[in-house]
Design a protein around this motif. Structure first.
Motif, PDB file in Angstrom:
ATOM      1  N   GLY A  47       1.703 -28.141   0.379  1.00 22.58           N
ATOM      2  CA  GLY A  47       0.705 -27.106   0.597  1.00 22.58           C
ATOM      3  C   GLY A  47       1.242 -25.686   0.655  1.00 22.58           C
ATOM      4  N   PRO A  48       2.270 -25.408   1.476  1.00 23.51           N
ATOM      5  CA  PRO A  48       2.783 -24.038   1.526  1.00 23.51           C
ATOM      6  C   PRO A  48       3.290 -23.530   0.179  1.00 23.51           C
ATOM      7  CG  PRO A  48       3.493 -25.260   3.461  1.00 23.51           C
ATOM      8  CD  PRO A  48       2.860 -26.246   2.536  1.00 23.51           C
ATOM      9  N   ALA A  49       4.004 -24.361  -0.560  1.00 23.02           N
ATOM     10  CA  ALA A  49       4.512 -23.932  -1.862  1.00 23.02           C
ATOM     11  C   ALA A  49       3.372 -23.667  -2.835  1.00 23.02           C
ATOM     12  CB  ALA A  49       5.456 -24.992  -2.431  1.00 23.02           C
ATOM     13  N   LEU A  50       2.344 -24.494  -2.807  1.00 23.28           N
ATOM     14  CA  LEU A  50       1.188 -24.276  -3.668  1.00 23.28           C
ATOM     15  C   LEU A  50       0.466 -22.989  -3.299  1.00 23.28           C
ATOM     16  CD1 LEU A  50      -0.008 -27.952  -3.708  1.00 23.28           C
ATOM     17  CD2 LEU A  50       0.596 -26.647  -5.761  1.00 23.28           C
ATOM     18  N   THR A  51       0.375 -22.711  -1.999  1.00 23.48           N
ATOM     19  CA  THR A  51      -0.262 -21.480  -1.546  1.00 23.48           C
ATOM     20  C   THR A  51       0.526 -20.257  -1.999  1.00 23.48           C
ATOM     21  OG1 THR A  51      -1.059 -22.686   0.410  1.00 23.48           O
ATOM     22  CG2 THR A  51      -1.165 -20.287   0.482  1.00 23.48           C
ATOM     23  N   ALA A  52       1.841 -20.391  -2.036  1.00 23.24           N
ATOM     24  CA  ALA A  52       2.701 -19.265  -2.419  1.00 23.24           C
ATOM     25  C   ALA A  52       2.793 -19.073  -3.925  1.00 23.24           C
ATOM     26  CB  ALA A  52       4.108 -19.488  -1.863  1.00 23.24           C
ATOM     27  N   LEU A  53       2.471 -20.089  -4.699  1.00 24.19           N
ATOM     28  CA  LEU A  53       2.772 -20.093  -6.128  1.00 24.19           C
ATOM     29  C   LEU A  53       2.177 -18.898  -6.873  1.00 24.19           C
ATOM     30  CD1 LEU A  53       4.361 -21.829  -8.088  1.00 24.19           C
ATOM     31  CD2 LEU A  53       2.281 -23.142  -8.535  1.00 24.19           C
ATOM     32  N   SER A  54       0.901 -18.608  -6.669  1.00 27.23           N
ATOM     33  CA  SER A  54       0.268 -17.512  -7.399  1.00 27.23           C
ATOM     34  C   SER A  54       0.897 -16.167  -7.043  1.00 27.23           C
ATOM     35  CB  SER A  54      -1.235 -17.478  -7.107  1.00 27.23           C
ATOM     36  OG  SER A  54      -1.881 -18.605  -7.654  1.00 27.23           O
ATOM     37  N   SER A  55       1.176 -15.962  -5.759  1.00 27.62           N
ATOM     38  CA  SER A  55       1.805 -14.716  -5.340  1.00 27.62           C
ATOM     39  C   SER A  55       3.178 -14.558  -5.974  1.00 27.62           C
ATOM     40  CB  SER A  55       1.921 -14.679  -3.810  1.00 27.62           C
ATOM     41  OG  SER A  55       2.621 -13.525  -3.390  1.00 27.62           O
ATOM     42  N   GLY A  87      -8.469 -24.001  -3.608  1.00 28.13           N
ATOM     43  CA  GLY A  87      -8.107 -25.387  -3.340  1.00 28.13           C
ATOM     44  C   GLY A  87      -7.945 -26.230  -4.583  1.00 28.13           C
ATOM     45  N   GLY A  88      -8.713 -25.913  -5.652  1.00 22.03           N
ATOM     46  CA  GLY A  88      -8.697 -26.767  -6.827  1.00 22.03           C
ATOM     47  C   GLY A  88      -7.958 -26.221  -8.023  1.00 22.03           C
ATOM     48  N   GLY A  89      -7.469 -24.975  -7.951  1.00 17.95           N
ATOM     49  CA  GLY A  89      -6.807 -24.418  -9.117  1.00 17.95           C
ATOM     50  C   GLY A  89      -6.328 -23.007  -8.887  1.00 17.95           C
ATOM     51  N   ALA A  90      -5.906 -22.369  -9.989  1.00 17.67           N
ATOM     52  CA  ALA A  90      -5.379 -21.013  -9.933  1.00 17.67           C
ATOM     53  C   ALA A  90      -5.932 -20.230 -11.113  1.00 17.67           C
ATOM     54  CB  ALA A  90      -3.858 -21.020  -9.953  1.00 17.67           C
ATOM     55  N   PHE A  91      -5.816 -18.910 -11.053  1.00 21.18           N
ATOM     56  CA  PHE A  91      -6.356 -18.081 -12.122  1.00 21.18           C
ATOM     57  C   PHE A  91      -5.489 -16.845 -12.297  1.00 21.18           C
ATOM     58  CE2 PHE A  91      -8.131 -16.250  -8.298  1.00 21.18           C
ATOM     59  CZ  PHE A  91      -8.022 -14.893  -8.520  1.00 21.18           C
ATOM     60  N   ALA A  92      -5.602 -16.255 -13.477  1.00 20.42           N
ATOM     61  CA  ALA A  92      -5.017 -14.949 -13.753  1.00 20.42           C
ATOM     62  C   ALA A  92      -6.044 -14.163 -14.550  1.00 20.42           C
ATOM     63  CB  ALA A  92      -3.720 -15.083 -14.536  1.00 20.42           C
ATOM     64  N   ALA A  93      -6.184 -12.879 -14.233  1.00 23.71           N
ATOM     65  CA  ALA A  93      -7.122 -12.008 -14.930  1.00 23.71           C
ATOM     66  C   ALA A  93      -6.377 -10.753 -15.357  1.00 23.71           C
ATOM     67  CB  ALA A  93      -8.304 -11.650 -14.040  1.00 23.71           C
ATOM     68  N   LEU A  94      -6.400 -10.476 -16.649  1.00 23.47           N
ATOM     69  CA  LEU A  94      -5.672  -9.343 -17.222  1.00 23.47           C
ATOM     70  C   LEU A  94      -6.651  -8.410 -17.910  1.00 23.47           C
ATOM     71  CD1 LEU A  94      -2.807  -8.140 -18.066  1.00 23.47           C
ATOM     72  CD2 LEU A  94      -3.193  -9.363 -20.224  1.00 23.47           C
ATOM     73  N   ASN A  95      -6.579  -7.123 -17.592  1.00 20.66           N
ATOM     74  CA  ASN A  95      -7.381  -6.106 -18.261  1.00 20.66           C
ATOM     75  C   ASN A  95      -6.446  -5.197 -19.039  1.00 20.66           C
ATOM     76  OD1 ASN A  95      -8.537  -3.052 -17.981  1.00 20.66           O
ATOM     77  ND2 ASN A  95     -10.194  -4.505 -18.360  1.00 20.66           N
ATOM     78  N   SER A  96      -6.706  -5.046 -20.342  1.00 21.06           N
ATOM     79  CA  SER A  96      -5.801  -4.299 -21.211  1.00 21.06           C
ATOM     80  C   SER A  96      -6.585  -3.404 -22.156  1.00 21.06           C
ATOM     81  CB  SER A  96      -4.942  -5.272 -22.027  1.00 21.06           C
ATOM     82  OG  SER A  96      -4.215  -4.610 -23.041  1.00 21.06           O
ATOM     83  N   LEU A  97      -5.989  -2.301 -22.542  1.00 20.05           N
ATOM     84  CA  LEU A  97      -6.501  -1.528 -23.660  1.00 20.05           C
ATOM     85  C   LEU A  97      -6.401  -2.367 -24.922  1.00 20.05           C
ATOM     86  CD1 LEU A  97      -4.796   1.877 -22.832  1.00 20.05           C
ATOM     87  CD2 LEU A  97      -7.269   1.433 -22.802  1.00 20.05           C
ATOM     88  N   THR A  98      -7.370  -2.235 -25.794  1.00 19.06           N
ATOM     89  CA  THR A  98      -7.359  -3.024 -27.021  1.00 19.06           C
ATOM     90  C   THR A  98      -6.073  -2.792 -27.813  1.00 19.06           C
ATOM     91  OG1 THR A  98      -9.767  -2.741 -27.111  1.00 19.06           O
ATOM     92  CG2 THR A  98      -8.692  -3.617 -29.074  1.00 19.06           C
ATOM     93  N   GLY A  99      -5.605  -1.569 -27.840  1.00 13.96           N
ATOM     94  CA  GLY A  99      -4.444  -1.237 -28.647  1.00 13.96           C
ATOM     95  C   GLY A  99      -3.139  -1.800 -28.141  1.00 13.96           C
ATOM     96  N   THR A 100      -3.078  -2.197 -26.873  1.00  9.07           N
ATOM     97  CA  THR A 100      -1.820  -2.737 -26.318  1.00  9.07           C
ATOM     98  C   THR A 100      -1.964  -4.210 -25.936  1.00  9.07           C
ATOM     99  OG1 THR A 100      -2.453  -1.955 -24.093  1.00  9.07           O
ATOM    100  CG2 THR A 100      -1.078  -0.492 -25.447  1.00  9.07           C
TER     101      THR A 100
END
Length: 469
Positions: A47-55, A87-100
């Protein structure tokens, strides 16, 4: 109300679902990555390692870039990146300029697939988590929610409360099993453990991707194919998350704390899951009228407006997708009025299940829920994100539309039927976190009384013992 939000189109690349919605209004693109796998799929010791993983994925660098170089690269490309987990998964959200977008995707891929797990970042996270654990008892409200979940869910991920011993560094092999020591996982945040869990979660079969913004599908498809090609297949399927055995024995639990506000939680099994059923839709309107609808709700108006017992009070009726949730009421009041608050809450719940709600209450609830629903579709990113979330939970593709339709079929009679079946005040568990010495008499009327400890154990009050003694 007829409402037809734009639909994100679902595609498939390398057997990975990819949701896409083109919006050229601004030269920006949002990339969403959702992976299945979290605390609910693994044993408690992970549990602790999973909680830390995203960070650590966000702050721990990559195999080729130290953390400060990752930050510099994000700044140079003007990227906004968030990484999180539940509890069931992880996510990443990226916002970028179209050109980069090309170099942005390369960096995102590097961070997600080849995290560096920088030792200093690990220790920073450990120190912050240890401090949070040490301060847990300083916030009676948070303490109450954590302990109530432990009471109701027991040895289930929702009920787990991690301690300093769960997070603190362990000398190699000390206080661990031989298998952990030999695998290099004696430390709860050992690099070997982090890498093992990362490999189980960040793999192709667990993946859902979304693209929203200034990118047509013709341009998005080759970028997504290049992004996904390096994702490895999963080494093995994830374990099925456990189904909780909710507490049904009731009882009164007091966690004594010398504070001026007593947190009161009265709740029991809610009986319903999130699904396409008349009962589920009726429960959403019932919860709004009972207490989640704010100032006009039954609980708030009677507890605060009429009686002045508390500044705030609300109901809860949780409906997870896989198992039943909880239904009940939460408030906070002065210790001297805690018993009065419990008596009033019981009265409100019994009244609610004794007669159908008024037509104007149902109409107001429908208006508020339906109108608020529209604001969940203001942007392409919101629409794609909602579709991905529904897919991750196993809901139907048309769930958003079906929810709006179903909620508008609810009648007062259906609300009464659902309330009578699932709201059972006499069988609910009651928790009070506060200055027990200032409670008035009468708690024994709601069930056997126990003294609760912050390690999850409890014991009966001695015969004739005052709750505050």
């Amino acid at each position: 109300m007829d409402f037809a939000p734009p639909r994100a189109r679902e595609h498939e690349i390398l057997e990975v679902p990819v949701y896409h919605l083109h919006d050229p209004s601004l030269p920006l693109v949002d990339i969403f990555v959702q992976v299945r796998g979290g605390v609910s799929h693994f044993p408690r010791e992970d549990g602790p390692a999973l909680t830390a993983l995203s960070s650590l994925i966000r702050n721990g660098g990559t195999r080729t870039l130290p953390p400060d170089s990752v930050d510099a690269r994000l700044d140079l490309l003007a990227l906004q990146l968030s990484v999180g987990s539940g509890g069931g998964g992880a996510f990443a959200a990226l916002n970028s300029l179209t050109g980069t977008l090309d170099p942005a995707l390369e960096l995102l891929q590097e961070m997600l697939l080849r995290p560096g797990f920088d030792p200093e970042a690990i220790e920073v996270w450990r120190g912050q988590e240890l401090e949070r654990i040490r301060r847990r008892e300083d916030d009676p409200g948070s303490l109450a929610y954590g302990e109530f979940n432990r009471l109701m869910f027991g040895d289930h991920p929702v009920g787990w409360v991690f301690t300093e011993a769960d997070v603190a560094a362990s000398p190699e092999g000390q206080e661990t099993g031989r298998a952990e020591a030999s695998s290099g996982e004696a430390d709860p945040l050992a690099r070997a453990r982090l890498e093992r869990l990362h490999g189980r979660i960040y793999c192709r079969e667990n993946l859902i991707v979304g693209v929203a913004g200034d990118l047509s599908w013709e341009d998005a498809e080759p970028l997504m194919e290049a992004f996904l090609r390096e994702w490895p297949p999963c080494p093995e399927p994830l374990a099925t998350p456990p189904t909780p055995e909710l507490r049904r024995a009731g009882g009164v639990f007091i966690l004594p704390r010398e504070v001026d506000q007593t947190t009161v939680i009265l709740a029991g099994p809610g009986g319903l899951r999130q699904e396409d059923s008349p009962e589920f839709f009726a429960s959403r309107i019932a919860d709004f009228i009972l207490g989640s609808g704010g100032f006009t709700s039954r609980v708030f108006s009677r507890v605060r407006t009429e009686r002045g017992i508390a500044y705030g009070a609300s109901s809860l009726w949780t409906t997870p997708v896989r198992y039943e949730g909880l239904v009940g009421v939460v408030t906070a009041t002065r210790p001297e009025r805690a018993v009065e608050a419990v008596e009033l809450i019981h009265e409100i719940l019994e009244d609610f299940r004794s007669a159908p709600p008024r037509d104007d209450e149902v109409a107001l609830a429908l208006e508020q829920i339906v109108n608020g629903y529209v604001f969940a579709f203001e942007s392409a990113s919101q629409i794609v994100g909602r579709r991905m979330g529904d897919r991750a939970q196993g809901l139907a593709d048309e769930w958003l539309e079906r929810y709006l339709e179903g909620i508008q079929t609810v009648t007062p009679e259906r609300i009464l039927e659902v309330s009578r079946r699932y709201i059972q005040p006499g069988e609910m568990t009651l928790l009070l976190v506060g200055d027990a010495a200032r409670f008035g008499p009468g708690l024994e009327a709601f069930g056997p009384v126990y003294r609760l400890f912050t390690d999850g154990s409890y014991e009966p009050w001695e015969a004739g013992e005052d709750p505050g003694s």
